[in-house]
Design an enzyme around this catalytic site. Structure first.
Site, PDB file in Angstrom:
ATOM      1  N   ARG A   1     -11.470  -0.140  13.686  1.00 53.12           N
ATOM      2  CA  ARG A   1     -11.508   0.323  12.667  1.00 53.12           C
ATOM      3  C   ARG A   1     -12.566  -0.195  11.608  1.00 53.12           C
ATOM      4  O   ARG A   1     -13.597  -0.479  12.336  1.00 53.12           O
ATOM      5  CB  ARG A   1     -10.022   0.243  11.884  1.00 53.12           C
TER       6      ARG A   1
ATOM      7  N   LYS B   1       0.670  -1.237  -0.091  1.00 53.74           N
ATOM      8  CA  LYS B   1       0.034   0.054   0.039  1.00 53.74           C
ATOM      9  C   LYS B   1       0.701   1.334  -0.015  1.00 53.74           C
ATOM     10  O   LYS B   1       1.865   1.306   0.369  1.00 53.74           O
ATOM     11  CB  LYS B   1      -0.925   0.018   1.190  1.00 53.74           C
TER      12      LYS B   1
ATOM     13  N   TYR C   1      13.942  32.400   5.449  1.00 52.72           N
ATOM     14  CA  TYR C   1      12.935  32.900   5.998  1.00 52.72           C
ATOM     15  C   TYR C   1      12.668  33.289   7.419  1.00 52.72           C
ATOM     16  O   TYR C   1      13.120  32.381   8.128  1.00 52.72           O
ATOM     17  CB  TYR C   1      11.472  31.987   5.365  1.00 52.72           C
TER      18      TYR C   1
ATOM     19  N   MET D   1      10.151  25.463   0.778  1.00 45.58           N
ATOM     20  CA  MET D   1       9.170  24.570   0.182  1.00 45.58           C
ATOM     21  C   MET D   1      10.266  23.532  -0.633  1.00 45.58           C
ATOM     22  O   MET D   1       9.818  22.557  -0.797  1.00 45.58           O
ATOM     23  CB  MET D   1       8.305  25.150  -0.786  1.00 45.58           C
TER      24      MET D   1
HETATM   25  C1  LIG Z   1      -0.211  -2.144   6.705  1.00 36.13           C
HETATM   26  C2  LIG Z   1      -0.735  -3.181   7.169  1.00 36.13           C
HETATM   27  C3  LIG Z   1       0.060  -4.273   7.414  1.00 36.13           C
HETATM   28  C4  LIG Z   1       1.328  -4.202   7.713  1.00 36.13           C
HETATM   29  O1  LIG Z   1       2.048  -3.554   8.657  1.00 36.13           O
HETATM   30  P1  LIG Z   1       3.513  -3.553   9.048  1.00 36.13           P
HETATM   31  O2  LIG Z   1       3.410  -2.971  10.327  1.00 36.13           O
HETATM   32  O3  LIG Z   1       3.848  -2.376   8.078  1.00 36.13           O
HETATM   33  O4  LIG Z   1       4.197  -4.641   8.912  1.00 36.13           O
HETATM   34  C5  LIG Z   1      -0.705  -5.493   7.857  1.00 36.13           C
HETATM   35  N1  LIG Z   1      -1.918  -5.447   7.828  1.00 36.13           N
HETATM   36  C6  LIG Z   1      -2.744  -4.512   7.658  1.00 36.13           C
HETATM   37  C7  LIG Z   1      -4.229  -4.680   7.614  1.00 36.13           C
HETATM   38  C8  LIG Z   1      -2.186  -3.513   7.214  1.00 36.13           C
HETATM   39  O5  LIG Z   1      -2.804  -2.162   7.091  1.00 36.13           O
END
Ligand SMILES: *Cc1c(COP(=O)(O)O)cnc(C)c1O
Length: 757
Positions: free
Chosen positions: A529, A431, A651, A700
């Protein structure tokens, strides 16, 4: 430089005719190039005349920039507030000044000469001796008549050893340099045929070179010069067997130079153990042979500075050591070679395993551009047309880039695997563009490493993977309503976490005429969640029992405290097991169960179940000390400038210098993900393994760093993250967690993938 010379004192040292003078004005430093003027105060401008340029053309510009003292060899017109000192030759005048300055100090000085390897020798000597001495050394390869003089002017009271490079290109130049450097010790690298065109023969060349050592107490060199040294009555210290053996422990083709440096270190009393320990960190100095990434997966070895047998051999040795590429080619610029010379070089090349040798023709670029997966050595003289060709073939250099080390990722993956049973499946989370490391490339690389599943946050990330021909199953964590059709089309598998979502998906499946489509049920165990609740289970089972469109491939949940609260981990897994058992009893299929993320694998492998979902540990973050940082973030210096006490930076003027400083500007700012919170001394970067702190506010697109304690210049590489600064360090400084640091590195920073060999 801090010369502290009053104007009339300076005129006297230079033996100059005073055309006009501003008495009482103090000169601290000299300059020959108006482009290098940063602070004009206390500067003397030397109007050098060379074959290609005349410094007198720039005196008006220097005046406009604020310079008030001029050393000239032709009278010029400047206002009355200036000092004008007329000399015969400005270069000689500058050398006289260097001589005067050098004579004020009694420190030991090593002078290095020879026709190759001077810069490497200087840098390695510096590296070996820097803990014992406060060393002043030539900046870069300042070894010419001018460069040597400028280098000597850098000496001050604090220094305890000087190391200077000395090069000559014409007969009789050495006497002058010997006089001004006045070396107490010598270092002779050897003699090739480079630069030799102005000498009638090799013997003349050699005898001219070693004039540098005529007053030196000892000269360090290779033992092949024993007889020459005996004849010329020089006091040689020749490389011993011990130095040679030690040098072999370092990974360098330049053994001759290194063993002479080690011999020198012995002379200064360094212990073999100490030297051996240091060799492990011996800096790689590209010297003249530049290694450049080329297009078509090539490596370009640019050695178009000198063409002689010894430098050719050195370059060929280096080429055959480049194991990474399949083919090895040599491009030889033969345009200025006699038949006999060309024959000679080809005989040398023949001794090495080279696939093909090319010569320079009008089609050279075209021919070379078609080569792939090769290491290509370019060998020619300093004016060779090959240099331009190397430039054209070079992959355009990135100013700022994030380096992803796939070798380290593989090693980290293996550490995780070692905690798991063989049958446990591994899902890798890709992801957010693989935690900022860049999605598609990572997926291809991991597919080769036999990962069982990929996980993505959104369907479009999965679609991108499928479009690039990734075949591994892909689990989509947030399967949004609008994306459900894509999920079917691209053979992705959704996580299902609510009735609403389940029903919508079933409808889409019915319309598409699909049956038995794999889904993954996400259940709530403490994270609060997304996920089905315990009280939903009965209804969920009833629903699933009547819908042949879907089949439950797995059931999963996610830990809230994998890296902190063990009790809560136990509680979540207990709840998960209870829910999973209920579901397993009510379903025909036998879904896999999974709950662990990276840190879960590292700490609680007992909860591994059928599959684990890993992410961050692959990049080296986690409680296992064997994990290695796989990401490095680099940029290059845009500019270096001097500021003085009272000057402010950036700045809001949040930084005000309290002394003279050197600062560098680097092209990274908060829009790259280098957050503002790192400004004003919170963050730091590394140049040549030297820590430099951020000063002023982060802008920036750029920020400023303090480089007062490090020798550096425009284009030098700056580490923002890497061997010296871990993601964890940066996360602490940014008051956040490593995940946010990684995914916060902006998309405009190109990702570069490397594999160690
Ligand atoms: C991101 C995620 C993981 C992996 O987590 P890490 O701590 O990066 O190993 C596992 N399961 C779900 C549902 C996630 O969203």
């Amino acid at each position: 430089m801090k010369l502290e010379l009053e104007n009339s004192e300076l005129a006297a040292i230079l033996n100059a005719e005073i055309l006009q003078i501003r008495k009482g004005y103090i000169i601290n430093s000299v300059i020959c190039d108006t482009r290098a003027i940063i602070n004009p105060l206390n500067l003397a401008f030397f109007a050098l005349v060379t074959d290609s340029d005349d410094g007198h053309n720039y005196v008006k510009e220097a005046y406009a920039l604020g310079v008030r003292t001029f050393i000239i060899s032709t009278p010029v017109n400047l206002p009355e507030d200036t000092s004008l000192f007329l000399v015969k030759d400005c270069l000689v005048a500058l050398q006289n000044l260097a001589f005067f300055h050098r004579s004020k100090f009694s420190l030991p000085v090593i002078a290095i000469t020879g026709s190759y390897g001077k810069t490497i020798a200087k840098e390695w000597l510096y590296f070996l001796l820097k803990d014992e001495f406060k060393i002043v050394r030539s900046p870069k390869s300042y070894n010419s008549q001018l460069g040597v003089a400028l280098s000597l002017l850098e000496i001050n009271e604090s220094h305890t050893l000087g190391i200077f490079e000395v090069g000559i290109s014409k007969p009789n130049e050495m006497d002058i340099l010997e006089r001004i450097v006045d070396p107490t010790l010598g270092f002779f690298t050897g003699l090739g045929k480079a630069h030799s065109t102005n000498f009638s023969n090799e013997k003349q060349h050699l005898s001219e070179k070693i004039k540098l050592f005529k007053h030196s107490n000892f000269v360090f060199t290779n033992d092949k010069f024993r007889s020459v040294f005996r004849r010329t009555k020089l006091n040689g210290v020749f490389v011993s067997k011990q130095s040679k053996e030690l040098a072999k422990k370092a990974n360098t083709p330049f053994l001759e130079t290194l063993s002479t440096c080690i011999e020198t270190a012995f002379f200064f009393g360094l212990e073999p153990n100490f030297i051996e320990a240091k060799l492990e960190y011996l800096p790689f100095i590209s010297s003249r042979l530049e290694v450049i990434a080329g297009s078509n997966n090539t490596v370009l070895l640019n050695d178009t500075y000198s063409l002689d047998e010894s430098s050719l051999r050195m370059a060929l040795t280096f080429l055959v050591q480049q194991k990474e590429k399949e083919k090895k080619y040599v491009v030889l610029d033969d345009t200025e070679l006699s038949e006999a010379q060309k024959e000679g070089f080809l005989t040398v090349i023949d001794e090495y395993e080279i696939d093909e040798v090319f010569f320079v023709t009008k089609d050279t670029y075209k021919v070379l551009h078609a080569l792939e997966n090769a290491s290509i050595l370019f060998k020619g003289n300093y004016n060779s047309a090959l240099r331009e060709i190397v430039n054209q073939l070079a992959e355009k250099k990135h100013q700022t880039w994030l380096e992803v080390n796939q070798t380290k990722i593989t090693e980290n993956l293996n550490i995780l695997k070692s905690k798991l049973n063989r049958s446990t499946k591994i899902l890798v989370m890709l992801k957010a563009s693989s935690y900022g490391s860049g999605d598609v490339k990572m997926a291809h690389f991991l597919e080769q490493r036999n990962v069982d599943y990929f996980g993505v946050a959104y369907a479009d990330e999965g679609v991108a993977l499928r479009e690039s021909e990734i075949e591994t199953p892909i689990l989509v964590m947030n399967a949004e309503k609008d994306a459900l059709q894509d999920i079917i089309t691209f053979n992705l598998e959704p996580a299902i976490y609510s009735f609403n979502q389940l029903e919508t998906f079933i409808n889409v499946l019915i319309r598409a005429g699909k049956k038995n489509f794999p889904i993954h049920l996400k259940v709530e165990t403490g994270m609060n969640r997304l996920g089905f609740l315990r009280e939903d289970l009965e209804e969920l089972m009833a629903k699933l029992a009547t819908q042949p469109e879907v089949y439950v491939k797995s059931i999963f949940s996610h830990l809230a405290t994998a890296n902190s609260d063990e009790v809560f981990v136990a509680k979540q897994t207990k709840v998960f097991n209870e829910i999973a058992n209920d579901l397993l009893n009510g379903l025909d299929e036998k879904p896999w169960l999974h709950i662990l993320n990276s840190e879960g694998v590292l700490r609680y492998p007992r909860y591994q179940m059928d599959m684990v979902r890993i992410g961050i540990a692959m990049y080296g973050i986690g409680s296992d000390n064997n994990l290695k940082g796989a990401l490095s973030w680099f940029t290059r210096i845009s500019q270096v400038k001097k500021i003085k006490s009272g000057d402010s930076v950036g700045y809001g003027r949040t930084f005000v210098a309290t002394k003279k400083m050197h600062i560098a500007i680097i092209p990274v700012g908060y829009s790259d993900g280098y957050r503002r919170i790192l400004g004003n001394g919170v963050g730091s970067v590394f140049i040549n393994n030297h820590k430099c702190s951020i000063i002023g506010s982060i802008c920036m697109d750029m920020c400023m760093i303090d480089v007062s304690d490090v020798v550096c210049s425009e284009g030098d590489v700056v580490e923002l993250l890497g061997p010296n600064i871990t993601i964890e360090d940066l996360a602490i400084q940014m008051q956040t967690i490593p995940y946010e640091v990684m995914t916060g590195i902006s998309k405009r920073v190109p990702r570069v993938y490397i594999e160690e060999t």
